[in-house]
Every structure is written in structure tokens, then in C-alpha cells.
Design a protein around this motif. Sequence first.
Motif, mmCIF file in Angstrom:
data_model
loop_
_atom_site.group_PDB
_atom_site.id
_atom_site.type_symbol
_atom_site.label_atom_id
_atom_site.label_comp_id
_atom_site.label_asym_id
_atom_site.label_seq_id
_atom_site.Cartn_x
_atom_site.Cartn_y
_atom_site.Cartn_z
ATOM 1 N N PRO B 492 -25.875 27.943 48.824
ATOM 2 C CA PRO B 492 -26.724 29.119 49.246
ATOM 3 C C PRO B 492 -27.408 28.559 51.038
ATOM 4 O O PRO B 492 -28.262 29.260 51.544
ATOM 5 N N LEU B 493 -26.993 27.402 51.357
ATOM 6 C CA LEU B 493 -27.292 26.994 52.591
ATOM 7 C C LEU B 493 -26.729 27.744 53.959
ATOM 8 O O LEU B 493 -27.141 27.482 54.977
ATOM 9 N N GLN B 494 -25.599 28.396 53.488
ATOM 10 C CA GLN B 494 -24.558 28.668 54.314
ATOM 11 C C GLN B 494 -25.382 29.879 55.281
ATOM 12 O O GLN B 494 -25.291 29.655 56.514
ATOM 13 N N PRO B 495 -26.287 30.500 54.971
ATOM 14 C CA PRO B 495 -26.900 31.694 56.008
ATOM 15 C C PRO B 495 -27.993 30.468 56.912
ATOM 16 O O PRO B 495 -28.045 30.959 58.108
ATOM 17 N N MET B 496 -28.104 29.327 56.403
ATOM 18 C CA MET B 496 -28.973 28.823 57.554
ATOM 19 C C MET B 496 -28.105 28.098 58.390
ATOM 20 O O MET B 496 -28.416 27.775 59.742
ATOM 21 N N HIS B 497 -26.778 27.626 58.074
ATOM 22 C CA HIS B 497 -26.029 27.175 58.884
ATOM 23 C C HIS B 497 -25.719 28.155 59.948
ATOM 24 O O HIS B 497 -25.597 28.072 61.294
ATOM 25 N N VAL B 498 -25.560 29.559 59.465
ATOM 26 C CA VAL B 498 -25.074 30.514 60.517
ATOM 27 C C VAL B 498 -26.382 30.676 61.512
ATOM 28 O O VAL B 498 -26.177 30.816 62.790
ATOM 29 N N PHE B 499 -27.536 30.559 60.892
ATOM 30 C CA PHE B 499 -28.817 30.979 61.960
ATOM 31 C C PHE B 499 -28.598 29.634 62.994
ATOM 32 O O PHE B 499 -28.919 29.946 64.094
ATOM 33 N N ILE B 500 -28.448 28.583 62.719
ATOM 34 C CA ILE B 500 -28.329 27.207 63.448
ATOM 35 C C ILE B 500 -27.432 27.547 64.489
ATOM 36 O O ILE B 500 -27.496 27.162 65.605
ATOM 37 N N SER B 501 -26.065 27.998 64.117
ATOM 38 C CA SER B 501 -24.992 28.195 64.841
ATOM 39 C C SER B 501 -25.371 29.208 66.131
ATOM 40 O O SER B 501 -25.042 29.048 67.368
ATOM 41 N N TYR B 502 -26.282 30.332 65.574
ATOM 42 C CA TYR B 502 -26.473 31.311 66.694
ATOM 43 C C TYR B 502 -27.366 30.596 67.698
ATOM 44 O O TYR B 502 -27.529 30.856 68.923
ATOM 45 N N ALA B 503 -28.529 29.945 67.139
ATOM 46 C CA ALA B 503 -29.485 29.124 68.207
ATOM 47 C C ALA B 503 -28.539 28.225 69.004
ATOM 48 O O ALA B 503 -29.001 28.240 70.001
ATOM 49 N N ALA B 504 -27.659 27.574 68.469
ATOM 50 C CA ALA B 504 -27.035 26.550 69.308
ATOM 51 C C ALA B 504 -26.328 27.384 70.513
ATOM 52 O O ALA B 504 -26.204 26.841 71.472
ATOM 53 N N MET B 505 -25.670 28.478 69.959
ATOM 54 C CA MET B 505 -24.908 29.114 71.152
ATOM 55 C C MET B 505 -25.873 29.584 72.162
ATOM 56 O O MET B 505 -25.749 29.511 73.365
ATOM 57 N N ILE B 506 -27.189 30.067 71.725
ATOM 58 C CA ILE B 506 -28.129 30.648 72.701
ATOM 59 C C ILE B 506 -28.380 29.456 73.803
ATOM 60 O O ILE B 506 -28.370 29.478 75.082
ATOM 61 N N VAL B 507 -28.597 28.379 73.121
ATOM 62 C CA VAL B 507 -29.099 27.033 73.876
ATOM 63 C C VAL B 507 -28.124 26.370 74.678
ATOM 64 O O VAL B 507 -28.434 26.229 75.768
ATOM 65 N N ILE B 508 -26.739 26.556 74.134
ATOM 66 C CA ILE B 508 -25.869 26.264 74.838
ATOM 67 C C ILE B 508 -25.572 27.060 76.173
ATOM 68 O O ILE B 508 -25.181 26.579 77.405
ATOM 69 N N GLY B 509 -25.532 28.301 75.890
ATOM 70 C CA GLY B 509 -25.548 29.478 76.860
ATOM 71 C C GLY B 509 -26.368 28.980 78.101
ATOM 72 O O GLY B 509 -26.350 29.162 79.328
ATOM 73 N N ALA B 510 -27.799 28.781 77.588
ATOM 74 C CA ALA B 510 -28.681 28.494 78.666
ATOM 75 C C ALA B 510 -28.625 27.493 79.480
ATOM 76 O O ALA B 510 -29.014 27.178 80.563
#
Lengths: 217, 582
Positions: B492-510
Amino acid sequence: MAELLTERQPAFATGGGGLPPSISDEINDGGTGLPPGTERRVYHTGMWLALIAISMFFIAFTSAYIVRSGLGDDWQALSLPPLLWLNTLVLLASSATLDATRRALLGGQRVACNRWLMATVILGAAFLFGQYRVWQDLAAAGVFLITNPSSSFFYLLTASHALHLLGGLAALGYISIEALRFRLGPAKRTLVEVTAIYWHFMDGLWIYIMLLLWLWR
Amino acid sequence: MSQGTAAHGSAAAHVHQAPTGFWKKYIFSVDHKVIGIQYWFLALAAVFVGMGLSLYMRLRLAWPSGEFPFFGGAQMTPEMYLALVTMHGTIMVFFVLTTAPQGGFGNYFLPIQIGAADMAFPVLNMLSFWVTFVAFVVMVAAFFVEGGAPIGSWVAYPPLSAIPSAGPGQGMGMNMWIISIAIFCLGALLGALNFIATTLDMRARGMSLMRMPMTCWVWFVTAVLGLLAFGVLLAAGILLLLDRTAGTSFFVPGGLVISEQLIDHKGGSPILWQHLFWFFGHPEVYIAILPGMGATSQILAVFSRKPVYGYRAMVMAMCGIGLLGFLVWGHHMFISGMSPYTSMVFSVLTLSIGVPSAIKTFNWIGTMWGGQIRFHAPMLYAIGFVSLFISGGLSGIFLGQPSLDLYLHDTYFVVAHFHLVMGVAAIFGMFAGTQYWFPKMFGKMMNETISKIHFWITFLGVYAIFMPMHYMGIVGHPRRYAETSGVDFLAPLQPMHVFISYAAMIVIGAQLLFLFNIIWSLAKGTKASDNPWEATTLEWSVPSPPPFDNFGGRVPVVYRGPYEYSRPGEAKDFVMQDEPMK
Ligand code: HEM
Ligand SMILES: [Cu+2]
């Protein structure tokens, strides 16, 4: 801001917490504005710091040695080859001759200085050669690095010490060359002093290693 | 000037003139400023490599069966994931957090801030950089040897790290890792020695210890930690290498069976490695964070137009942290089976680090309190540092208690803790330092607008990444697993992994914004004055960038403490350290 910076002037005060400039052999401060003797002091500081770092390195080995010797039932005490005691004497003698070198240099006795210096180099090299013979003897007796944890530590500690001593020997070699070419003026005195500190430390370190290997078997 | 040349305080050369050839000037330079910039660029390169690796890790965690660009169309195996974990952690800890704050900013600004013309041993200084550079090359090369990069994580626990057959990457790759770290240790030791000698012996007239800027204090304490810690890591690395290559048994226990093969070692102790490693490892986390604390203290004072609140207490707290830092390594090993009494001693000592940490935090807030705050970019990052340090430090108090740590150890809770407090806070310290000193280093201002956009995306983004990890850890999600979607209670934590990964992509892009800001500012930034922030320390009394010998042939004399802001009765709201008393 320019006016805030005073022009260079003989600056004898130290930067606050530093030591007073008691040594004035550096006549020319090279336009540094630093108190005379700073250069000499910096090299001494640097050497002491290096010795602290080296100590930590050997302390780490020591703690590993003590922990490992108390583990399992595979630890077999190593009987130290008697040649080690002779080597110890040789190394101690080299410390004495190096101190004689330093004192001769201070007293301006160039010939004596060179003689003691050569003696030191020879004794240092003799110690390393003696160590090599110790390793050979052990190998001939079938004691290798991986024979037993105790022999692992024996080789590890003695080889690490030898490597550090080799560095000191290189410095002594350089000093000898300079001495033979009559270039060992007062400016090089710092080098001799700092090398002597290192060498005496290596001497003490060796005693320490011997006691560890001998008493903590 | 007696010789009409640059005044110079180098111990290695009486008068060394500015070199003219390209190689001497930019590559094998002995000028601490050039070396500082070299370290800084090395860390910049390393941080982008490390970040790229983390991007792939996040992709794998969010989309376990995905195919990712530049991966040869293949799926990422769990072993590859572990190799990424290892290299990400190692590169970040050693080549970013240990390199930029100390080697970079410290090298550049320590001599100027204490009024010296160079470090105590300029040639040694050059050597430390190049040694570190070689270490980095060797580390990255581990990717390209047979078997690829090691998979034992940055802590390299045996027996996994000691047995070449224990996994792909544990052969040649692991050897390269150890050798690289050993080389790195040598460079770090040389650097630490140089920093301490410089601070002790090279201070200008009037620059007493208690007049040193906070930054000089942190570089000093950090160097002391480095001098005492790196030798231990070096020794441990040698033992590990011998276990791997020579067949000794320091760390390898007896009766070990790997891939159905009995390993021919006996009697060693993997726990011994843990002790040696963490004796280095805990001080190392302070080596990473202390310089950021210094830059933050400095910047908070400058941009609040107030002295650092409780200067002496700050210095004492820092020394206290340094000292305690050597006594708490066992808190990383609560689950290693240590006696509960030992655990308790380590626990009490660990929790007592909270005291100096709290002193520092309160004093930062005290520094800002009632100040006329100027919200320039450096200030934002410094405030961000304080925020992250608090958020990350608080979870340390949980982990410092053995009963809680038995559960939380090796879960995402620890990942959240150390990323906030060490990873991201220290990086914010570097951002703050870059923003603050860029005008001095390169003579150009950085672009404020881009900086502020970068700050807000990064600041909110890292919270989005790491805050949820506390929750995952409490739920019981272990760290260092490529995939947990097959585990019932974790699926059930998988959606949280997805959320974190999106956040990470944004931060890395920044972070590309940050890179762009640097390049753009170098080329097109407005010219910086000598003292754009109206600060008081010595580096702001010289041109931007400073001349070769820092002070243009003059010898600075210091008359005041480092934080004379808003003094009643003065014409300006700041008084330079080298302005004589009236
Ligand atoms: C009050 C302050 C702090 C306390 C009480 C504390 C306590 C702890 C404890 C007990 C652990 C071990 C957790 C485990 O592995 O189970 C830990 C891990 C860690 N801490 Fe802290 N910590 C504090 C501050 C810091 C700071 C300031 C830093 C960095 C600058 C830091 C960096 C780390 C790192 C990197 C790890 C994880 C290492 C690993 O296993 O890979 N901590 N902390
Ligand atoms: Cu720790």
C-alpha cells in the motif's frame, strides 16, 4: 577600504593566541608581515599534527589487535624472533646519533654533524634491513601473513612502521645530500629539527609496537 | 614593499609571485583561492553525478518494472539498484559533503578571513586537491570494471564487502571503492593538517582566536575531526583490503557459506569493522555539517545586521559537538547485539549532543530576533539550513534511544533523518555559501530572481521528498531494497513512492536552474563591488575577486571582533574588522 589596511611595518605582535616570537633566526620575513620565526613554527606545528594523525592510524590497528585477539579460539601467540631486539637497539642508537647530529649542527661543528648524520642514515637503513631479515626468518619458519591472526597483525604493524620509517629515511637522505654539498645552513635547520622529531617518534612507536606484540600475545 | 612583489605569508616560499603560465595558474596552482575553486567545481561535478544516480533509484522505486532512458533498454536488476545506492551515498558523503564546504569554501576563505596570504603549506594544499581528484576518478571508474560498482552501501559492512564472490561488484568494483576511499583519506588528512596549522600560526596581527569569524572556527573544528577520524578509516580500509585480497581474517567470521560455498576464513568479526567505521563515521557527519553551521551563523548575522548571538557559547557548543562526536559511534550499532549497558552509555552520550545542538539553534534564532532582516538569497538558504537542521535533528532524538532504534534502524526513518540533517541541510549550507561568496570569488553577482525560484522549489521539494519517509519508516519499510511491491504490508505504500519520485524529479530539475544561474552569472552577472553585503570580515575589505596575494601587498591588522553590526554611535551600521578604534 584601502586606508583601513596599514602599510607593511615590522610586525612583532602575534595574532592573539599565538606564541611569542622567541626565535629570531629568520632575519627576513619575506615581506609577509608575519612575526619572525613563523615559518619555523609552522613546520613544527605541521609535524606534530602529522604525528597525531599517524597515532590515530596505529591506535586503530591496536584496537583491532586487542579485539581480534580476544575473539574465537584461533589466536596463537607468536614467538618474536630474537633479531627484533637487536633491531630495537639499532633504532634506539639511530635516535641518539640523530640527536648528536642536531646538536652538532646547532654548535656549528660541520664535520661532526656530517659524521653523525651518516651514522644515523646507516643505522636507519640497518634497522630496515634487519626487519627484512626478520620477515625472511619468519617466512622460513612457515609463518606468513595469513598463517594466524597474530602473524597477520605482526606483519601489518611492522610493515606499516617500516613504511613510515622509510619516509623518515628519505628525508634523512635528502638532508645528507644537502650536508655533503655544504648546503646545510641555518635555513635548513628547521628541516633537520622536524625530521628529528619524526624520527624520534618512529622510535617511540616502534617500542610501543614491540611492547604490544610482546605483552599482549 | 621591499621587493615590489606581493607580500606573502607562505611557509614554503618566501616570495612567490603570481604565476603566469596556464598550468601553474589554473591547474597545478598553489594559490589557495584557485584550489578552493577547484574543490568547489569537483564537488559540483560530484553532486550532479550523485543526483543522477538518485534519479534512477527513485525511478526504480516508483516503477519497479519500468524501462529507463540510457539503460540500454534493459530493466534495472536489484543488484544494479544496490550499486546505485552505494555509489550515490559514497559520492555524496565523501566527494560532496566533505569536499565543498571545507576544501572549497574553507580553502578559499580561511586565509583571507584570518588575514594571511595563503595556507600554511601551499604545495601540500595543491597535493590534497589532486589526491582527492584522483580518488574521485578511481571511485567513478568502479562503474566500468568487471562486475560494476560495489553493492555494499557507503558503510561497506563485511562480510558482504569482504568476500569478492558475495555479489556482482564485490570483486574489482569493491577493491576500487576501498582504494579510492584510502586515497581520499590521505587527501583529507593533508588538508586537515594544513587547515589546523594555518589557523594556529598564520593569523594576522590582532586576529585573536575569539576575533575569528564563526566560519574560521568551524573549519578549524572540522579539520580537527578530520585529522583524528580519517586515519582510522584508512586503517580499517587496509584491513578490509587484506581480508579481500591476501586472505587474512580480520572481519570475516568462520563457517561462512556464500552461494553454497564454504568461505575459507575463520574467527574474524564483522562487528569490528562497524566499530572502526563508525568511529570515523559519526565524526564524519559532523565534518559534513559543521561548515554549513558556520556559513549559516555568518550569514544570519550579516543579513540580520546583528552580531552573532552568544558568540562564545556558539564556539563552545561547536567544540562540544566535536568532542562528543567521538564518543557516540555506538548509536549506529544498537542492533549489533551489544550489551544493553553499553547501549545505554552510547544513548546517554548521544542524547547529550542535543544540548550543544539546541544551543546553536537557539542562538541562530536569537541572532535573527529583532534584526533588520534583509531577505537576500543567501539569507533564504541560511534560514532553510536552520529549518532543515531542526527537522532532521529532532528525529535523531528518537533514533538515539535503543528501544526505539531497535525498531527504526535500517528503515526509511533513518533515511529521512540523515537526509534532512546531513544531506540536505549541509547542501543548503553550500547553497548559502555559494550565494554569499560568489561575488567575492568571481566578481559577479548571482541572479536574485533565479536564486529565489530555485530556493523555494528546492526547499519545499526536499520536505515533500523526505517527510513522508518518516512515516514509511514507522510503518516498517526497510531501507536499501529495490522493490517491496511484493510484500503485503508494504504494497500500500507504493503510491507514496510514486509521489516521492515525482517530487524528486522536480527538485532535481530545479538544480539545473542553479547550474544555469552560475553559468549565466559568470557570463552576464552584474559586477560585484568589494563589499556588496556590507559585511565586516576581512574578505570584504579586498577587491572582488581578491588579488593573488589577497591583500595587494598590504598586511592587514585586525582591531575588532567579526560582528560589529548596528553599533550605536557609528556612522554606518557595520564596522570592518580592520578599522582602527577611534
Ligand atoms: C541530536 C542530534 C542527533 C542524534 C541524537 C542522532 C542520532 C542518530 C542515530 C541514533 C542514528 C542511527 C540510526 C540507525 O541507523 O538506526 C543516526 C543515523 C545517522 N545520523 Fe544522526 N543524530 C543526530 C544528528 C545528526 C547530524 C547533525 C547528522 C549529520 C550532520 C546526522 C547524520 C546521520 C547519518 C548520516 C546517519 C545514518 C548513517 C547510516 O546508517 O547510513 N545525525 N543518527
Ligand atoms: Cu552518528
